[in-house]
Design a protein around this motif. Structure first.
Motif, PDB file in Angstrom:
ATOM      1  N   ARG A  40       4.267  10.527 -40.880  1.00  0.00           N
ATOM      2  CA  ARG A  40       4.687   9.870 -42.123  1.00  0.00           C
ATOM      3  C   ARG A  40       4.973  10.894 -43.221  1.00  0.00           C
ATOM      4  O   ARG A  40       5.948  10.765 -43.972  1.00  0.00           O
ATOM      5  CB  ARG A  40       3.626   8.871 -42.579  1.00  0.00           C
ATOM      6  N   ALA A  41       4.137  11.918 -43.322  1.00  0.00           N
ATOM      7  CA  ALA A  41       4.359  12.957 -44.326  1.00  0.00           C
ATOM      8  C   ALA A  41       5.662  13.711 -44.040  1.00  0.00           C
ATOM      9  O   ALA A  41       6.435  14.011 -44.957  1.00  0.00           O
ATOM     10  CB  ALA A  41       3.178  13.926 -44.357  1.00  0.00           C
ATOM     11  N   ALA A  42       5.919  13.984 -42.761  1.00  0.00           N
ATOM     12  CA  ALA A  42       7.158  14.683 -42.393  1.00  0.00           C
ATOM     13  C   ALA A  42       8.379  13.811 -42.683  1.00  0.00           C
ATOM     14  O   ALA A  42       9.404  14.307 -43.166  1.00  0.00           O
ATOM     15  CB  ALA A  42       7.119  15.079 -40.919  1.00  0.00           C
ATOM     16  N   GLU A  43       8.287  12.524 -42.393  1.00  0.00           N
ATOM     17  CA  GLU A  43       9.400  11.613 -42.687  1.00  0.00           C
ATOM     18  C   GLU A  43       9.656  11.533 -44.191  1.00  0.00           C
ATOM     19  O   GLU A  43      10.810  11.525 -44.629  1.00  0.00           O
ATOM     20  CB  GLU A  43       9.106  10.220 -42.132  1.00  0.00           C
ATOM     21  N   LYS A  44       8.588  11.497 -44.963  1.00  0.00           N
ATOM     22  CA  LYS A  44       8.734  11.436 -46.425  1.00  0.00           C
ATOM     23  C   LYS A  44       9.407  12.706 -46.935  1.00  0.00           C
ATOM     24  O   LYS A  44      10.320  12.647 -47.753  1.00  0.00           O
ATOM     25  CB  LYS A  44       7.358  11.263 -47.081  1.00  0.00           C
ATOM     26  N   LYS A  45       8.963  13.862 -46.439  1.00  0.00           N
ATOM     27  CA  LYS A  45       9.553  15.132 -46.864  1.00  0.00           C
ATOM     28  C   LYS A  45      11.010  15.212 -46.416  1.00  0.00           C
ATOM     29  O   LYS A  45      11.867  15.687 -47.171  1.00  0.00           O
ATOM     30  CB  LYS A  45       8.749  16.300 -46.270  1.00  0.00           C
ATOM     31  N   ALA A  46      11.309  14.735 -45.209  1.00  0.00           N
ATOM     32  CA  ALA A  46      12.696  14.742 -44.720  1.00  0.00           C
ATOM     33  C   ALA A  46      13.574  13.855 -45.599  1.00  0.00           C
ATOM     34  O   ALA A  46      14.712  14.222 -45.914  1.00  0.00           O
ATOM     35  CB  ALA A  46      12.740  14.277 -43.268  1.00  0.00           C
ATOM     36  N   ASP A  47      13.054  12.700 -46.007  1.00  0.00           N
ATOM     37  CA  ASP A  47      13.819  11.819 -46.898  1.00  0.00           C
ATOM     38  C   ASP A  47      14.067  12.488 -48.254  1.00  0.00           C
ATOM     39  O   ASP A  47      15.161  12.378 -48.818  1.00  0.00           O
ATOM     40  CB  ASP A  47      13.085  10.488 -47.098  1.00  0.00           C
ATOM     41  N   GLU A  48      13.051  13.187 -48.773  1.00  0.00           N
ATOM     42  CA  GLU A  48      13.214  13.889 -50.044  1.00  0.00           C
ATOM     43  C   GLU A  48      14.280  14.982 -49.921  1.00  0.00           C
ATOM     44  O   GLU A  48      15.134  15.127 -50.799  1.00  0.00           O
ATOM     45  CB  GLU A  48      11.886  14.503 -50.489  1.00  0.00           C
ATOM     46  N   LEU A  49      14.209  15.756 -48.820  1.00  0.00           N
ATOM     47  CA  LEU A  49      15.192  16.823 -48.617  1.00  0.00           C
ATOM     48  C   LEU A  49      16.593  16.252 -48.418  1.00  0.00           C
ATOM     49  O   LEU A  49      17.577  16.820 -48.921  1.00  0.00           O
ATOM     50  CB  LEU A  49      14.791  17.681 -47.415  1.00  0.00           C
ATOM     51  N   LYS A  50      16.690  15.131 -47.725  1.00  0.00           N
ATOM     52  CA  LYS A  50      17.994  14.499 -47.515  1.00  0.00           C
ATOM     53  C   LYS A  50      18.582  14.045 -48.846  1.00  0.00           C
ATOM     54  O   LYS A  50      19.767  14.257 -49.117  1.00  0.00           O
ATOM     55  CB  LYS A  50      17.841  13.303 -46.570  1.00  0.00           C
TER      56      LYS A  50
END
Length: 108
Positions: free
Chosen positions: A38-48
């Motif tokens: 979940r943390a990785a998905e959140k960070k990926a969404d922020e970077l996207k």
């Protein structure tokens, strides 16, 4: 007399205890893996989102530069056409001179 517990029963209890500990470890590891995912998905969404914002900024800058270049090219074209209309003989002589120089340069 001897009052030691039954070895088979002790082994079974130990086996059950180890199985319960392994199940607890598996549950904790699974929960931690889900938390990391979940943390990785959140960070990926922020970077996207940040990348999309930068892409929009670059697109806007490129569109502005393209528009400026087109307007300058149109201006130079109209200025060149006006100069040729006002000075046709001079324009022809300049074109012949430029062609001659380019021919000399490209010949070698």
């Amino acid at each position: 007399m001897e009052t030691s517990p039954d070895p088979d029963a002790a082994a079974a209890r130990s086996k059950d205890h180890l199985k319960a500990a392994a199940d607890d470890f598996k549950t904790a590891a699974s929960a931690k893996a889900d938390e990391i995912r979940r943390a990785a998905e959140k960070k990926a969404d922020e970077l996207k989102a940040a990348a999309e914002n930068r892409a929009r900024e670059f697109q806007g800058a490129a569109e502005t530069a393209w528009s400026d270049a087109r307007s300058k090219a149109k201006y130079w074209q109209s200025e060149g056409e006006a100069y040729v209309r006002e000075n046709p003989a001079r324009a022809i002589l300049m074109a012949l001179g430029a062609g001659f120089l380019l021919g000399l340069l490209l010949r070698k």
